[in-house]
Design a protein around this motif. Structure first.
Motif, mmCIF file in Angstrom:
data_model
loop_
_atom_site.group_PDB
_atom_site.id
_atom_site.type_symbol
_atom_site.label_atom_id
_atom_site.label_comp_id
_atom_site.label_asym_id
_atom_site.label_seq_id
_atom_site.Cartn_x
_atom_site.Cartn_y
_atom_site.Cartn_z
ATOM 1 N N ALA A 27 0.826 -1.213 0.000
ATOM 2 C CA ALA A 27 0.000 0.000 0.000
ATOM 3 C C ALA A 27 0.856 1.257 0.000
ATOM 4 C CB ALA A 27 -0.945 -0.006 1.206
ATOM 5 N N LEU A 28 1.958 1.249 0.726
ATOM 6 C CA LEU A 28 2.856 2.411 0.722
ATOM 7 C C LEU A 28 3.473 2.616 -0.658
ATOM 8 C CD1 LEU A 28 4.694 2.071 4.150
ATOM 9 C CD2 LEU A 28 3.188 3.940 3.433
ATOM 10 N N HIS A 29 3.859 1.527 -1.318
ATOM 11 C CA HIS A 29 4.445 1.664 -2.657
ATOM 12 C C HIS A 29 3.398 2.105 -3.678
ATOM 13 C CE1 HIS A 29 8.618 0.538 -2.104
ATOM 14 N NE2 HIS A 29 8.209 -0.366 -1.225
ATOM 15 N N VAL A 30 2.154 1.687 -3.502
ATOM 16 C CA VAL A 30 1.080 2.184 -4.368
ATOM 17 C C VAL A 30 0.964 3.688 -4.180
ATOM 18 C CG1 VAL A 30 -1.419 2.204 -4.734
ATOM 19 C CG2 VAL A 30 -0.219 0.023 -4.487
ATOM 20 N N ARG A 31 0.965 4.117 -2.931
ATOM 21 C CA ARG A 31 0.840 5.553 -2.628
ATOM 22 C C ARG A 31 2.019 6.349 -3.183
ATOM 23 N NH1 ARG A 31 0.294 8.160 3.404
ATOM 24 N NH2 ARG A 31 0.257 10.304 2.710
ATOM 25 N N LYS A 32 3.202 5.768 -3.099
ATOM 26 C CA LYS A 32 4.399 6.441 -3.602
ATOM 27 C C LYS A 32 4.422 6.473 -5.129
ATOM 28 C CE LYS A 32 9.411 6.216 -3.522
ATOM 29 N NZ LYS A 32 10.548 5.369 -3.230
ATOM 30 N N GLY A 33 3.781 5.479 -5.739
ATOM 31 C CA GLY A 33 3.738 5.438 -7.199
ATOM 32 C C GLY A 33 4.845 4.596 -7.815
ATOM 33 N N ASP A 34 5.517 3.783 -7.017
ATOM 34 C CA ASP A 34 6.598 2.959 -7.559
ATOM 35 C C ASP A 34 6.339 1.468 -7.359
ATOM 36 O OD1 ASP A 34 7.060 2.642 -4.844
ATOM 37 O OD2 ASP A 34 9.224 2.912 -5.006
ATOM 38 N N LEU A 35 5.068 1.080 -7.431
ATOM 39 C CA LEU A 35 4.708 -0.312 -7.189
ATOM 40 C C LEU A 35 5.417 -1.253 -8.165
ATOM 41 C CD1 LEU A 35 3.066 -2.412 -5.642
ATOM 42 C CD2 LEU A 35 1.205 -2.042 -7.286
ATOM 43 N N ASN A 36 5.464 -0.897 -9.445
ATOM 44 C CA ASN A 36 6.119 -1.776 -10.429
ATOM 45 C C ASN A 36 7.578 -2.018 -10.081
ATOM 46 O OD1 ASN A 36 3.828 -2.129 -11.977
ATOM 47 N ND2 ASN A 36 4.290 -0.408 -13.312
#
Length: 72
Positions: A27-36
């Motif tokens: 969820a934090l990486h989704v929020r940061k925008g670097d999930l991939n």
């Protein structure tokens, strides 16, 4: 760490005792925008140690925690 996502991720990763908190980290990486990039890193890590059940389980938890397949 409110509104300091990068800092929160660093502290979160440093405090992970195991795979219990993977959904929160995703969820934090989704929020940061670097999930991939995060998923790619976990996949590389899992490929390097393909016989580690713990690492493979973490990769599975990452996939399970992704809100929708289109997020990748």
């Amino acid at each position: 760490v409110e509104n300091r996502v990068e800092e929160a991720i660093v502290q979160f990763e440093a405090s992970l005792p195991g795979t219990d908190s993977v959904p929160d980290l995703v969820a934090l990486h989704v929020r940061k925008g670097d999930l991939n990039a995060y998923v790619d890193g976990v996949k590389r890590f899992a490929a390097r140690d393909s016989e580690s059940a713990e690492i493979q389980a973490e990769l599975g938890q990452v996939y399970e925690a992704i809100p929708t397949p289109s997020m990748l």
